[in-house]
Design a protein around this motif. Structure first.
Motif: not given
Length: 277
Positions: A106-120
């Motif tokens: 999702a961050s790749r497709r819409a970088p402006g929408t993703v404020a931060g990413l937590a990968l667990l």
């Protein structure tokens, strides 16, 4: 909270609070054969401490209508559609296992929408053994038992469990069995095949610029920390937190996971940055 995405019902748990899209938004994305309930502690705490929370049920899981989506890319598009339907312009995406790949895509497709990413409990590539995929296709119950054992750090449960007689492993097993009962169309196989075939992770990691948190279980044998070097190497700005747990870290180390997520969320600039004309 119930929404409609492309004519199908979609559900997101809001942590016991009325959803307010004006608040900083955190989206919690579950892993294979799970639903929003795996985030029970984290979603309620965050919702009661200043965040708008969407702990989603992916299509075909929990309370969201099926069928289950067969690719990580399709799930990522669905997450972005959920944000649009909920009136959210910018959010922190937190995903566990399969959900981490969904958040990354999702961050790749819409970088402006993703404020931060937590990968667990993440890794890439997230390859699944052929034997497990075949068992999932032919005998889903046995595959659930196999993964449930591997996803926990020990069979003997710890004193940190919520109450006397509470079984972390037993609860996880029953959740996966319930998902199978609600969606008998080889849900387990569909989810694990999607993880196995996802091929955009390296490109997504190379393009990632937003703040990133990795949470790894020290005793995780499903996505062991040693297998994560491609992602952590590509996302050099990512912060790494290790918790004393197996793959099912939200249940085995709920407070440690919550501390990591809450601390990370407090550092995120949720406002959309205005581009210079």
């Amino acid at each position: 909270m119930r929404l409609e995405i492309k004519g199908a019902g979609a559900y997101a748990y809001t942590g016991g609070k009325t959803f307010d899209p004006a608040l900083p938004c955190i989206v919690l994305i579950h892993g294979a054969q799970n639903d929003h309930s795996v985030w029970a502690l984290q979603s309620r705490y965050l919702a009661h401490h200043g965040y708008a929370v969407l702990a989603v049920d992916l299509p075909g899981h929990g309370r969201s209508s099926g069928p289950a989506l067969s690719s990580v890319e399709a799930m990522a598009d669905w997450i972005l559609a959920i944000l649009a339907a909920a009136g959210v312009e910018r959010a922190l995406l937190a995903g566990h296992s399969m959900g981490s790949l969904v958040a990354l895509e999702a961050s790749r497709r819409a970088p402006g929408t993703v404020a931060g990413l937590a990968l667990l409990g993440t890794t890439y590539p997230m390859k699944v053994a052929d034997a497990l995929l075949e068992t999932a296709r032919l005998d889903e119950g046995s595959a659930i038992d196999m993964v449930n054992i591997w996803s926990h750090s020990s069979i003997a449960h710890k004193p940190s469990c919520p109450g006397p007689g509470f079984s972390v492993m037993g609860g996880a097993r029953r959740l996966m069995q319930r998902m199978s009962a609600r969606n008998p169309q080889q849900l387990f196989y569909t989810d694990f095949a999607a993880c196995n075939s996802y091929a955009n992770g390296e490109a997504a990691a190379d393009a990632l610029r937003c703040p990133t948190l990795f949470v790894f279980g020290k005793k995780d044998v499903m996505t062991p920390p040693r297998s994560t070097k491609l992602l952590t190497g590509a996302i050099e700005h990512g912060k790494i937190v290790n918790v004393d747990a197996g793959h099912q870290m939200m249940a085995e180390a709920p407070d440690a996971v919550l501390d990591a997520l809450a601390g990370f969320a407090a550092s995120i600039p949720f406002q959309r940055i205005q581009e210079t004309p």
